[in-house]
Design an enzyme around this catalytic site. Structure first.
Site, mmCIF file in Angstrom:
data_model
loop_
_atom_site.group_PDB
_atom_site.id
_atom_site.type_symbol
_atom_site.label_atom_id
_atom_site.label_comp_id
_atom_site.label_asym_id
_atom_site.label_seq_id
_atom_site.Cartn_x
_atom_site.Cartn_y
_atom_site.Cartn_z
ATOM 1 N N GLU A 40 1.292 -1.254 0.143
ATOM 2 C CA GLU A 40 0.001 -0.424 -0.100
ATOM 3 C C GLU A 40 0.903 1.289 -0.735
ATOM 4 O OE1 GLU A 40 -3.164 -1.697 2.814
ATOM 5 O OE2 GLU A 40 -1.990 -1.026 3.890
ATOM 6 N N GLY A 106 -11.199 -6.152 3.360
ATOM 7 C CA GLY A 106 -12.253 -7.183 2.640
ATOM 8 C C GLY A 106 -13.535 -7.155 1.756
ATOM 9 N N ILE A 177 -9.318 -11.963 8.062
ATOM 10 C CA ILE A 177 -10.877 -12.857 7.524
ATOM 11 C C ILE A 177 -11.281 -13.697 6.133
ATOM 12 C CG2 ILE A 177 -13.650 -12.390 7.603
ATOM 13 C CD1 ILE A 177 -12.501 -11.458 10.538
ATOM 14 N N MET A 198 -7.935 -4.095 9.168
ATOM 15 C CA MET A 198 -7.566 -4.353 10.702
ATOM 16 C C MET A 198 -7.124 -3.243 11.567
ATOM 17 S SD MET A 198 -5.647 -7.718 9.919
ATOM 18 C CE MET A 198 -4.625 -8.131 11.515
ATOM 19 N N ASP A 222 -10.533 -7.743 -2.221
ATOM 20 C CA ASP A 222 -10.910 -9.352 -2.013
ATOM 21 C C ASP A 222 -12.616 -9.537 -0.982
ATOM 22 O OD1 ASP A 222 -10.293 -10.201 1.087
ATOM 23 O OD2 ASP A 222 -9.165 -9.155 0.599
#
Length: 255
Positions: A40, A106, A177, A198, A222
């Protein structure tokens, strides 16, 4: 002498007899940007011109220009503790006018797809429970949900782009996850959740404590719970995520 404040400029009127001189001064903002991972960081670092590095212990900050504004970029590391520590250090060292947290997340709602963006209207911890008298995700003594700054959120949602941008709930916790059971547990507590990460909640928490305007702006990499989820995440980084990170450039240009 009187002062007139505009959104982007400060106009100073000097009154001399019956005439006046109007002079406009550009307001230069210090914008803190925090990401979690090296991948990132590499995408966002391209936004900076005249970039220089400054170190503070093990922390490295990248300071550069974007238009008239100064951008202060830092990689926090993954998780709530790392991101909270880096946010507090950035605030104490540089005193940013506001902090933007970006990176990947996610997608946990059927409305979101890979490469969509979620601007966190609200942010909550999905792995916190402080007992009776508190809401799920609420640390006692603090709001049940943190909120991005309304003006920053409005600007994020107004961007002109072919990429879909949603305003909604981001759920954060110290857990990557990967399967349907984990996702279903989060959605049971937070059915309006759009994305999971997170770091957003811990950065929002520190900004709340320090009264720093904040925005979480996350790119869906994702969708946990689907078959072959890990390969989906890996393919995201192979399929030019720079296209999505270009939206960060647009956002910083209008802040």
């Amino acid at each position: 002498m009187s002062y007139l404040f505009g959104r982007d400029t400060l106009s100073i009127l000097y009154f001399r007899h019956k005439s006046y001189i109007c002079r406009q001064i550009e307001i230069i903002m210090n914008i803190g940007i925090i990401v979690a991972m090296p991948s990132e960081l590499a995408c966002i670092k391209d936004l900076l011109t005249d970039c220089r590095e400054e170190s503070d212990g093990e922390a490295v900050y990248y300071i550069g220009k974007r238009g008239n504004n100064t951008l202060i970029l830092a990689q926090s590391g993954i998780g709530k503790v790392c991101s909270a520590v880096r946010t507090m250090n950035m605030i104490h060292r540089y005193g940013p006018d506001y902090i933007l947290n970006t990176g990947v997340a996610g997608g946990i709602d059927t409305s979101t797809q890979v490469f969509d963006i979620v601007a966190g209207k609200e942010i909550v911890y999905h792995d916190v429970w402080c007992g009776d008298g508190n809401m799920p995700g609420q640390i006692q003594g603090f709001p049940a949900r943190f909120h991005s700054d309304p003006k920053l959120l409005e600007k994020a949602l107004s961007l002109k782009t072919s990429i879909r941008i949603y305003g909604g709930l981001i759920c954060s916790g110290d857990q990557f996850i990967t399967n349907r059971e984990e996702l279903d547990k989060i959605k049971a507590s937070f059915p309006d959740g759009l994305a999971v990460d997170m770091e957003s909640a811990s950065i929002a928490h520190v900004c709340y404590m320090n009264k720093i305007p904040f925005l979480s702006f996350r790119i869906i990499s994702d969708t946990p719970g689907i078959e072959d989820h890990i390969n989906q995440y890996n393919r995201f980084w192979e399929e030019a995520p720079q296209k999505s990170f270009e939206i960060i450039k647009q956002l910083t240009d209008i802040l």
